[in-house]
Design a protein around this motif. Structure first.
Motif, mmCIF file in Angstrom:
data_model
loop_
_atom_site.group_PDB
_atom_site.id
_atom_site.type_symbol
_atom_site.label_atom_id
_atom_site.label_comp_id
_atom_site.label_asym_id
_atom_site.label_seq_id
_atom_site.Cartn_x
_atom_site.Cartn_y
_atom_site.Cartn_z
ATOM 1 N N GLY A 114 43.402 44.294 35.498
ATOM 2 C CA GLY A 114 42.180 43.382 35.470
ATOM 3 C C GLY A 114 41.052 43.917 36.088
ATOM 4 O O GLY A 114 39.834 43.797 35.608
ATOM 5 N N THR A 154 38.565 34.444 42.245
ATOM 6 C CA THR A 154 38.548 35.793 41.733
ATOM 7 C C THR A 154 38.445 35.878 40.529
ATOM 8 O O THR A 154 37.688 36.913 40.031
ATOM 9 C CB THR A 154 39.884 36.387 42.492
ATOM 10 N N LYS A 155 39.154 35.369 39.666
ATOM 11 C CA LYS A 155 39.260 35.444 38.039
ATOM 12 C C LYS A 155 37.709 35.125 37.651
ATOM 13 O O LYS A 155 37.118 35.736 36.863
ATOM 14 C CB LYS A 155 40.065 34.234 37.497
ATOM 15 N N ARG A 156 37.048 33.873 38.256
ATOM 16 C CA ARG A 156 35.552 33.707 37.821
ATOM 17 C C ARG A 156 34.813 34.994 38.188
ATOM 18 O O ARG A 156 34.039 35.308 37.378
ATOM 19 C CB ARG A 156 35.325 32.555 38.532
ATOM 20 N N GLU A 203 48.776 31.376 39.387
ATOM 21 C CA GLU A 203 48.305 30.616 40.549
ATOM 22 C C GLU A 203 49.771 30.407 41.121
ATOM 23 O O GLU A 203 49.683 29.767 42.473
ATOM 24 C CB GLU A 203 47.692 29.366 40.213
ATOM 25 N N LEU A 231 42.538 32.219 43.939
ATOM 26 C CA LEU A 231 42.767 32.990 42.646
ATOM 27 C C LEU A 231 41.751 32.456 41.469
ATOM 28 O O LEU A 231 41.376 33.373 40.688
ATOM 29 C CB LEU A 231 44.155 32.689 42.399
ATOM 30 N N SER A 232 41.322 31.269 41.680
ATOM 31 C CA SER A 232 40.341 30.923 40.437
ATOM 32 C C SER A 232 39.053 31.571 40.985
ATOM 33 O O SER A 232 38.329 31.906 39.878
ATOM 34 C CB SER A 232 40.240 29.147 40.700
ATOM 35 N N ALA A 269 35.454 37.671 35.632
ATOM 36 C CA ALA A 269 35.019 37.320 34.160
ATOM 37 C C ALA A 269 33.351 37.354 34.409
ATOM 38 O O ALA A 269 32.499 37.783 33.369
ATOM 39 C CB ALA A 269 35.228 35.888 34.077
ATOM 40 N N ALA A 285 45.008 40.984 33.705
ATOM 41 C CA ALA A 285 44.954 39.698 34.220
ATOM 42 C C ALA A 285 45.784 39.438 35.665
ATOM 43 O O ALA A 285 46.444 40.189 35.986
ATOM 44 C CB ALA A 285 45.488 38.308 33.584
ATOM 45 N N LEU A 286 44.868 38.504 36.563
ATOM 46 C CA LEU A 286 45.582 38.468 37.842
ATOM 47 C C LEU A 286 46.784 37.778 37.788
ATOM 48 O O LEU A 286 46.908 36.912 36.850
ATOM 49 C CB LEU A 286 44.378 37.887 38.702
#
Length: 287
Positions: A65, A23-25, A5, A20-21, A28, A1-2
């Motif tokens: 990740g 990037t995570k999206r 935040e 960050l949000s 995924a 995982a990254l």
């Protein structure tokens, strides 16, 4: 995982949580091209890095990740491009080439992949003081020509006109020839870009004159003795903002100056590098 935040190593920029949000999206859902493009357009909150560099830095914080995403989605073109861009930002050009080649296997007819491979192959040779081997030059130009042919074939509807598309491919070919010190071929490409620009400007002016002629006449009160304004013969199109002609002209000027052809350089400057007084925004406002 990254990283979380609130990771202190990422600083306290206001844009970081959103970055960050996003990037995570993307990780995924790495098949989401819209998310990938949005991610690359984001402003960089740390050290004024580009968005691609920032994504690379975030993935360096915890690479698991990213690797797991590539393992889960080995045929994701956006994710492969993001990984290749990251290696390129770290000047790991051999690894960048390997990821672009994987992207080429996923979609062999994607023109951007061919262009990126050509750029990375050239970057690989810059770490050596030796002259470029002929087989490497052939490989680079093969990918550049593949890009040019596929770019026309894969053009999205309405993105660029035929002339603009031709300009783009000629400019990129000229840049490749210039980087490989094939100045005669580069000059030919740049000259054709400038010739196309003159033709596109003339066509736009003709369309504007026709539009002015078809528009119903408007009666305006004018002072006695004042000259009439707004004649169809004086109608000019708005300045072309999205064009590579000025870049081609600038590169051509540099080539002429380096070869000692200062008169040719001045001729190109006077014809193609004259900017409207006050800038293009002021010129468009006056129209």
């Amino acid at each position: 995982a990254l990283p979380a935040e609130d990771d202190p190593d990422l600083g306290a920029g206001a844009d970081e949580p959103d970055m960050l949000s996003l990037t995570k999206r993307f990780l995924a859902d790495p098949e989401n091209v819209q998310l990938a493009n949005e991610l690359r357009r984001q402003p960089a909150p740390r050290l004024e890095l580009s968005s691609v560099s920032l994504v690379t830095a975030l993935m360096q914080e915890d690479a698991y990740g990213h690797k797991s995403a590539l393992r889960r989605h080995p045929h994701s073109l956006p994710l492969l491009f993001m990984a290749a861009d990251g290696f390129s930002c770290r000047q790991q050009h051999a690894l960048a080439v390997s990821k672009y080649v994987e992207a080429l296997a996923v979609d062999p007819r994607q023109p951007l992949t061919h262009l990126c491979i050509a750029v990375q192959l050239f970057n690989l040779t810059q770490n050596k003081s030796l002259e470029l081997p002929s087989d490497m030059v052939l490989k680079i130009m093969s990918f550049v020509h593949n890009y040019a042919a596929l770019r026309v074939e894969r053009q999205p509807g309405g993105e660029l006109g035929e002339g603009d598309l031709r300009q783009e491919t000629l400019y990129n070919m000229g840049r490749a020839y210039q980087q490989l010190s094939m100045n005669e071929l580069a000059e030919s490409c740049y000259r054709e870009v400038l010739l196309l620009e003159d033709q596109l400007i003339a066509e736009a002016a003709a369309r504007e004159r026709q539009r002015q002629l078809e528009r119903p006449p408007q009666r305006k009160k004018r002072r006695p003795g004042a000259a009439a304004e707004g004649g169809a013969e004086d109608a000019l199109p708005p300045p072309r903002m999205l064009t590579v002609a000025r870049d081609a002209a600038y590169n051509l000027v540099l080539m002429y100056q380096q070869s000692g052809a200062r008169e040719l350089a001045m001729d190109v400057m006077l014809k193609h590098l004259n900017f409207p007084r006050g800038g293009f925004a002021a010129a468009a406002h006056e129209r």
